[in-house]
Design an enzyme around this catalytic site. Structure first.
Site, short mmCIF file in Angstrom:
data_model
loop_
_atom_site.label_atom_id
_atom_site.label_comp_id
_atom_site.label_asym_id
_atom_site.label_seq_id
_atom_site.Cartn_x
_atom_site.Cartn_y
_atom_site.Cartn_z
N TRP A 352 0.83 -1.22 0.00
CA TRP A 352 0.00 0.00 0.00
C TRP A 352 0.86 1.26 0.00
CZ3 TRP A 352 -1.51 3.25 4.54
CH2 TRP A 352 -0.75 2.98 5.67
N ASP A 353 2.14 1.10 0.30
CA ASP A 353 3.09 2.21 0.24
C ASP A 353 2.97 2.98 -1.08
OD1 ASP A 353 3.83 0.25 2.09
OD2 ASP A 353 5.96 0.72 1.95
N GLU A 481 1.09 -1.31 13.19
CA GLU A 481 1.22 -2.78 13.25
C GLU A 481 1.70 -3.26 14.61
OE1 GLU A 481 3.73 -2.99 9.76
OE2 GLU A 481 2.21 -4.14 8.70
N LYS A 592 3.74 2.37 16.04
CA LYS A 592 4.83 2.19 15.08
C LYS A 592 4.84 3.31 14.06
CE LYS A 592 6.50 -1.35 11.82
NZ LYS A 592 5.99 -2.41 10.92
N GLN A 593 3.68 3.69 13.58
CA GLN A 593 3.57 4.77 12.61
C GLN A 593 2.19 5.38 12.75
OE1 GLN A 593 3.47 1.71 9.14
NE2 GLN A 593 2.71 3.60 8.24
#
Lengths: 752, 752
Positions: A352-353, A481, A592-593
Site C-alpha cells: 500500500w506504500d 502494526e 509504530k507509525q
C-alpha cells in the site's frame, strides 16, 4: 545511526572500504532503471562479506507458504523477489595477481554514486595500476547495463591484465528463513563477439508462469582468447595490455531480455542478439549520453535545492534518485517494491506504500501518466483482489498486502487477513489522482471497477452491532502494526466510511458501460448510505496537562492502556521491536507509525485545526516511528499545525533514514517507498502544498537552519519552481500557460 | 462422523479392512505402556495407505522454528514427538507368496483390541493358512513389546512360511509442513539368539540432549537361518513349518532401552541384552499374565459400567484404556501428550490439558502418587517456566503451552505469548490435588515454588489502568482460541485473581525453607492484595428472550459482536474451522470451547446457581465445541444445572469423539487428553461428585436412556463403588476404613 558516505550535494561518495560496512555501501550505491537493477557490489572477486544482488522487475518466484499451524484462507505461496543471474561478475588478474580488495593492499580508493547522471563510479590503485570503473543501467535503453573500465599504469611499467568476464546463474536468495535456488539454465552459447546464458525459474505447483531471462555480454577493447562454459556460467577471457603511459579502456555491455516481453525462448534469445548488435553500433560516449540526458530531464522536473543544510540537500536527492531508479512509470505491469532493486527482504513488488506515499510524489514530480500506470496496475489485478476477498468469504475486492500478481502472498493472519485498511488507500489514490490532475477519466472509466468493488468489500466487511445500533469493523490491524486484531480502529472505520461516501458521491458520474458491468443495485446504495450514517467512530475526552481534550480513539480499548509517554521510558528499550517481546509491544501504547493521524495526512481539510492539534498532541508522544513511513507524515502534520521545530526534526529523520542507517537495517537494502517521505515533508509540509477545488495552494515557511529551498513542481501541464528563503516565497512558471494559484492565502497569476 | 468398529462392551472389533479407513483403524487400535507405544499398523507389508508409528515416551527432537516473519520472543525450536525405529516390521511369505493384505485375497479378517487385558489381536486366512497375531506392550515390564503369531493350516496341506523380522531405523516423521528424518544409526549387531540396532537422534544446535534408543529382538519358535544387516535395518530370517493339523507358534520379543535410563551407549546396549536374556527365562504365558494382571488391577480401581447404552459403555472404557496406555504415573519425567503414542500431530508432550482435564480423572481412578508425579513434573521444569517468563520480559514463572523440557516450543504468538491462562491451571492443579487428597505436603513444599512463582508472573503481567482505577490484563487468548489478542478475558482475569488470592491465603502455611527460597517481600504481598481488590472483571446485563440477564462478559468488546446463535446459522458452515477463513472465525461470536464457563467448571461452588445458569444459557448457544475438550465441560455444567438432556447430549459427544471420528481427524491419532471428558461427565456431571471441606459429596441422577451406571472411585485411601439405577443411588465401600460421605445432601457412613 551510522554515516559512511561523505556529505555532498550530488554525490554519495566514500574513500574508505570498511569490510563491516560493505553491505551498507552496496545498498546505498544501487542502480536501477525500473526494468532491472543491482546492488553496488564490486564486479571482481571480493572474498569478504558481501551481498551480490541483481534483480529484474516483475520476475519472481512463488515460494510455498510454510507456517507452524495452517489457518484457512492462507495464501498458498509467498512471492519472492529473486536474485537473478549475476551478469557483472569478473575475475581480474594484474600480472598474475588476482584483484580482491578484501585481501590486496590498495590506495586511492573511492566509490561514488553520481546521482545527477545515474552512474556508479569506483577507483583504486593496486599492483601498480589505477583502475577506474563506471557502471550504469541505462535509463534510455532498458535492456542495457554497461560497465566501463579504464586502466592506467602508475609505476611506469607495462602491465598485463587477464580479465575473465562472466554471467553466472548459480545464485542463492538471501532470506530470513529459507535458502533457495530458483533458477535453472535452459541454454548457453557464444560467438566471436558475445556470449549468453538463458535461464528459467524452476517449476512451481501454483500455476504461476515460469520466467525466462536471457543475458548476453559483449565487449569493446581487450584481446579475447576464448570462452569457457560451465553448467551454470559462461566466461569470456580477455588479455588487456596496460601501457607505460596513457590509458587503456575496456567495456562490457550486457543485454537482458525476458519472457515478459517475448513469447518463446528462441524469440527471447534472438531479441537479445539483435539488441546486442544494435547497441554495438554506438560508442560508449553515445550510449552514456543517451542515459545521462534522461536523468537530467528527470531532475529538471523534480529537483529540490536546499541551502544551509548540505546533509538535507543530499538526503532529498538521494531519495528521489533511488525512487526514480525503482520506478518511472514505463511499464504498467510493474510497481514499486519496498526494497526496489537493492535487496530482497520483505518479498513482493507491491504494498500500500505505493498509493499512500509514492503516488503523491509522482503526481508532483512527473507526468500524470506515471501515476496512471500505477493505477492501471491495480485495475489489471482486480481479479486477484476479487480472489482475496473470496478467500475471506467476502464480496467485492480486497487488494493484497503483498503481491506480484494481485493475489495476496503474505501469510501472517494479523497482516494478510486483518490489515485491510490498505484497501481504502487504493480508493484514496483514485481520489488523489483525480483531485490533483483534474482528470476524471480514470475514475469514470476503469477506475470505477476498482473503486466500487472496494466499496462492496467494505459494505460486506462491516457488521451491525445491535446493542449499539451502529456499524462496526472488528478484527483489524491498523497502520500501527504494533497492535493486532483490534476492534473499530478509528482510521480503518473512518476510511471505510469515506470510501462508501466517495463512491455514493460519484455514482452518477461514472459511465454507463462501467455501471452495467458493476451492476450495483438500489439496495446496495441504500445500505451504503446506512453504513455511512451509522458508522461507529470511537472518540473520547482525555485528561492532558492542558486540561481535558477531545480526541479520536485509535481503537475501542486503547485508552485502557498504561499511557506513559515514550519519552518517560528508559532509552535502552528502543527500538522496541528489537528489545521487547511481541506480546509486550502489542499491549503497550506505543505506535509504530501514524494511525489515527494518518486520516489527517490524507485529508487535512476534513478535520478542524483543533481536532488535528488535539490528536497530534495525544498520539505523537506515544509514537516510536519504527516504521520508515512514519516520520514524514508527522513532519507534514506538524508543519500544518505550525510546529516548525517538530516538523524539521521529523524531516531530518525521514530524509536521511538510509544515508544515516537510522534503523540499522539498510545493509539489507534501501527503504525505497519511504524515500518519498522527505519530498512530501518539504512540499506538503514546509511548503503547505494542497489542491483545493482545482486550485493549487501553497503556504510555505522556511525551516530555521535553512537559508533557502527551492523545488520544481508539475501541476496540470505546468512546471513551477517554488523558491522559499528569508525574504519569503516566490513561484516561477517554468513551462506551460499562465496559471492562477493561491500563495499564502492570496490569488497569484503566474506567467512565464 | 464415521463408526468403523462394532459396539462391544470390552472390545474394539471390526471384521472389515477398508483401505480408506486404514489410518483410522490404526489410531484406534494403538497400544502403550507410558514408556512406549505404537499405532495399530500391521507388522507385515501393507502396500496401501498406512501410517506406521512407534513412539518412545520422553524421546523427542527440537526442530528449528520456521516462520514467515520472526518476532522477538519466539522459541527457537518446536519440540516434536518423533517416530522412532520400527521394531514390529516383518516380511512374511507363505509358500513364496508375500502377505500384503492390500493385494491378497483373504478371509475371516478380524482386528480386535481387548481393552480388559490390553492386547491387540488380529486374524485372517490367506494362502491356506489362518494367521493369528497377538500384540502387547507390557504394562508389567516397561521395556518389553511382544508379538505372538499362531499359524494353522486350513486346507489340509503343509505350508512353509518365511518370516523376515526386522528393526528398521529408516523412518520419516509425518508432519503438516516439513518432512524430516531425525535418526542416525550408531551400532547394530546380532548373536545366535537376538539382534539389535542402536540409534540416536541427529544433532541439534539448541543444546537439547540427543537421545539414544536401542531395540533388540529375540524369538521363540521357527528355524533361524541368518541375519541381514543393512545401513539402517537389521533382519532375522526364519523358516516356520505349518503342519497339516494343529498349530505352530512363533513369537517375537523386543526390548527397548534408552539413554533416558542409561548413561553410555554401551550401558544402554548391555542393559538391552540383559533384559532380553531375563525375559527369555519366561514363557509367553507368564509374560502375558504379568501384563494382563496389571490391566485388571487398573480396571478394579477405575471401571465404569453403563447399562442400557452399549455405545456409551464402550466409549468410557475406550477412553480410560487409552488414557492409561499413555500415562499411569510411573515416571515423573513423562507427561500426557495430546496424541499419546497414537500419532505425532501437535508435537510436544505436555499441554495444560494435563492439569485441566487429566489430573481430575487420575485423582478419582488411581493412587494419588500418579497425580503427584504429574505435579512433580512441573516442579522439575520450573527453570523452563522462569525462562519463558523472561522471554516476555516478565517476572516469575510462565508454564509453556507446548513443551517437552519446560521451555516453550510452540511458535504462534497468539498462543505462545498470549494463551497465558494456562499458567493458572497449574496452580489450580495444586489446589485440586490438595483439596481432593487432603495432602497439603506438596503445596507446602516444592509446590510452593511453583504456585508463588506463578503468582509473581500474574502480578507483573497485569497493568494498572489509570482511567478505570482497576487492574487489567490486555493482549491474551482465552480458552476460546477462536478469538485472539483480546483484552480482559473474563476467565483469564478471574483465574489470575484467584491465583493471587489462593497464594495469599496459604502464605502462612508454607514451610520456612520454601519461604526463604522464594523471598517474597511484604511489598509484593501488599501489591497482590491490591490486585485482588481491584481486578477488573467485565460483566453486563444482556437482553434475552427471558428478559434482561446479568452475565460475565467473555472479554471487553464481546457484546459488540453480531450474536446470532449458531443454531440459526446455515448447517454447512460447520465445522467453522474447516469452512471459514481465520479472520471470519475471529470476529464471529462462536466459541471453540468453554471460556467464561471454564471457571465454573473448575470452581462450581464459587458461583451462584443463577450466575451459572445465566452464563450457560448465554454462551452455550454460541459454542461450536470444535475443541475436543469442550463437550465434557458443558456436560458437567448442564448436569449441575439439572439440564439432564443437554448433559447427556454433551456426554455422548465426549465419550465417542474418536470411536465415531466426530471431528474427522482421528486418522491422525487419538485425542488422548480429551478422553478424560467422558469420565468427568459421568462422575462430576451425572454423579455430581465434589469434595467440600474434606468431605466427598455425591448427587447422582440417571440419564434418561440408561438403566444403570456404576463406577469405582478412589478417595483418600478408600475405593468406593457408586451404583445409580432407577431405584436410586447406592455407594459401597470396596476397600479402606469406614468413611462418611454426603450422598444426595445426607451424611452417610460407609462400612465394608
Amino acid at each position: 545511526m551510522k554515516r559512511i558516505f561523505e556529505i555532498n550535494p550530488w554525490t554519495v561518495v566514500t574513500h574508505d572500504l570498511n569490510p563491516e560496512d560493505k553491505r551498507l555501501q552496496e545498498s546505498m550505491t544501487s542502480l536501477g532503471n525500473e526494468y532491472m537493477g543491482m546492488r553496488g557490489m564490486f564486479e571482481e572477486v571480493y572474498s569478504g562479506d558481501t551481498h551480490q544482488g541483481i534483480y529484474i522487475g516483475g520476475v519472481w518466484f512463488p515460494d510455498k507458504t510454510r507456517v507452524g499451524w495452517w489457518k484457512n484462507g492462507y495464501p498458498l505461496y509467498f512471492g519472492k523477489a529473486i536474485n537473478a543471474l549475476n551478469f557483472v561478475k569478473a575475475d581480474i588478474y594484474i600480472d598474475g595477481h588476482q584483484i580482491d580488495l578484501a585481501k590486496n593492499e590498495f590506495q586511492n580508493f573511492e566509490v561514488s554514486l553520481d546521482m545527477k547522471h545515474g552512474v556508479l563510479k569506483r577507483q583504486f590503485t593496486v599492483f601498480g595500476v589505477e583502475v577506474q570503473v563506471s557502471r550504469f543501467v541505462s535509463a534510455a535503453f532498458k535492456e542495457l547495463a554497461d560497465i566501463h573500465y579504464t586502466f592506467t599504469s602508475v609505476d611506469g611499467y607495462k602491465h598485463n591484465i587477464r580479465f575473465d568476464a562472466s554471467i553466472d546463474a548459480d545464485v542463492v536468495n538471501e532470506d530470513a528463513n529459507y535458502d533457495g535456488k530458483f533458477w535453472q539454465v535452459l541454454d548457453a552459447g557464444n560467438d566471436v563477439a558475445s556470449s549468453f546464458i538463458a535461464t528459467q525459474t524452476i517449476e512451481n505447483p501454483f500455476g504461476v508462469p515460469q520466467f525466462t531471462v536471457v543475458a548476453r555480454q559483449s565487449f569493446i577493447g581487450g584481446e579475447k582468447h576464448g570462452t569457457n562454459r560451465g553448467t551454470k556460467e559462461v566466461t569470456d577471457n580477455f588479455d588487456i595490455e596496460v601501457p607505460t603511459k596513457g590509458v587503456v579502456n575496456f567495456e562490457k555491455r550486457v543485454i537482458v531480455t525476458t519472457s515478459r516481453d517475448y513469447d518463446s525462448l528462441k524469440e527471447t534469445i534472438d531479441a537479445g542478439t539483435a539488441l546486442t548488435n544494435k547497441v554495438l553500433e554506438n560508442s560508449y560516449q553515445e550510449i552514456y549520453e543517451d542515459h545521462a540526458q534522461e536523468w537530467l530531464k528527470r531532475w529538471e522536473k523534480a529537483d529540490v535545492q536546499i541551502e544551509g543544510d548540505d546533509a538535507a540537500q543530499q538526503g532529498i536527492r538521494f531519495n528521489l534518485f533511488h525512487l526514480f531508479s525503482t520506478y518511472y512509470g514505463n511499464d504498467p505491469r510493474l510497481n514499486i517494491g519496498p526494497k526496489g532493486f537493492t535487496g530482497e527482504k520483505y518479498g513482493g513488488a507491491t504494498y500500500w506504500d505505493t498509493e499512500a506515499f509514492a503516488i503523491p510524489v509522482y503526481l508532483g514530480v512527473a507526468d500524470p501518466s506515471v501515476t496512471r500506470s500505477l493505477l492501471q496496475y491495480r485495475f489489471d489485478q482486480l481479479d486477484g483482489a476479487f480472489h482475496n476477498a473470496k478467500q475471506q468469504g467476502l464480496k467485492g475486492a480486497l487488494y493484497p498486502m503483498v503481491t506480484f500478481d494481485g493475489i495476496e502472498s503474505h501469510n501472517e493472519w494479523e497482516i494478510t487477513f486483518e490489515e485491510i485498511h490498505r484497501n481504502s488507500t487504493i480508493a484514496y489514490a483514485i481520489y488523489n489522482y483525480t483531485n490533483i490532475t483534474g482528470d476524471h477519466s480514470w475514475l469514470d472509466g476503469d477506475g470505477a471497477q476498482v473503486l466500487y468493488s472496494i466499496a462492496r468489500f467494505w459494505a460486506d466487511r462491516v457488521h451491525y452491532s445491535k446493542r449499539n445500533n451502529q456499524y462496526m469493523i472488528h478484527g483489524v490491524t491498523g497502520p500501527n502494526e504494533y497492535e493486532n486484531n483490534v476492534n473499530n480502529n478509528y482510521y480503518t472505520n473512518w476510511m471505510a466510511k469515506w470510501v462508501l461516501q466517495y463512491s455514493l458521491d460519484h455514482y452518477d458520474e461514472i459511465n454507463d458501460k462501467q455501471k452495467a458491468k458493476l451492476a450495483i443495485t438500489d439496495e446496495e446504495l441504500v445500505q451504503w448510505q446506512d453504513i455511512v450514517t451509522k458508522m461507529y467512530l470511537p472518540e473520547a475526552d482525555v485528561d492532558t496537562k492542558n486540561g481535558k481534550k477531545h480526541i479520536f480513539v485509535q481503537h475501542d480499548t486503547f485508552l485502557d492502556k498504561d499511557l506513559t509517554p515514550i519519552a518517560d521510558m528508559p532509552q535502552d528499550i528502543r527500538p522496541i521491536n528489537q528489545n521487547w517481546s511481541w506480546d509486550r509491544i502489542l499491549r503497550s501504547p506505543y505506535i509504530k507509525q501514524s494511525d489515527t493521524l494518518h486520516a489527517m495526512f490524507y485529508f487535512p481539510d476534513a478535520f478542524t485545526e483543533e481536532e488535528k492539534r488535539n490528536n497530534f498532541n495525544f498520539y505523537e508522544p506515544l509514537t516510536v516511528h519504527e516504521s520508515s513511513l512514519s516520520p514524514s507524515v508527522h513532519a507534514i502534520l506538524a508543519a500544518d499545525l505550525q510546529m516548525a521545530d517538530k516538523a524539521v526534526e521529523m524531516y531530518e529523520r525521514a530524509a536521511r533514514l538510509d544515508l544515516d542507517n537510522y534503523n540499522n537495517d539498510t545493509g539489507d537494502g534501501l527503504h525505497i517507498t519511504a524515500m518519498t517521505g522527505s519530498w512530501l515533508a518539504i512540499v506538503q509540509g514546509f511548503a503547505g502544498m494542497r489542491v483545493r477545488n482545482d486550485e493549487l495552494n501553497l503556504k510555505p515557511f522556511l525551516p530555521k537552519n535553512w537559508t533557502k529551498y527551492a523545488f520544481r513542481l508539475v501541476f496540470r501541464g505546468h512546471v513551477l519552481e517554488v523558491t522559499v528563503d528569508k525574504e519569503g516565497a516566490d513561484v516561477q512558471l517554468i513551462s506551460g500557460d499562465p496559471l492562477t494559484i493561491n500563495l499564502l492565502g492570496k490569488q497569484v497569476t503566474l506567467t512565464r
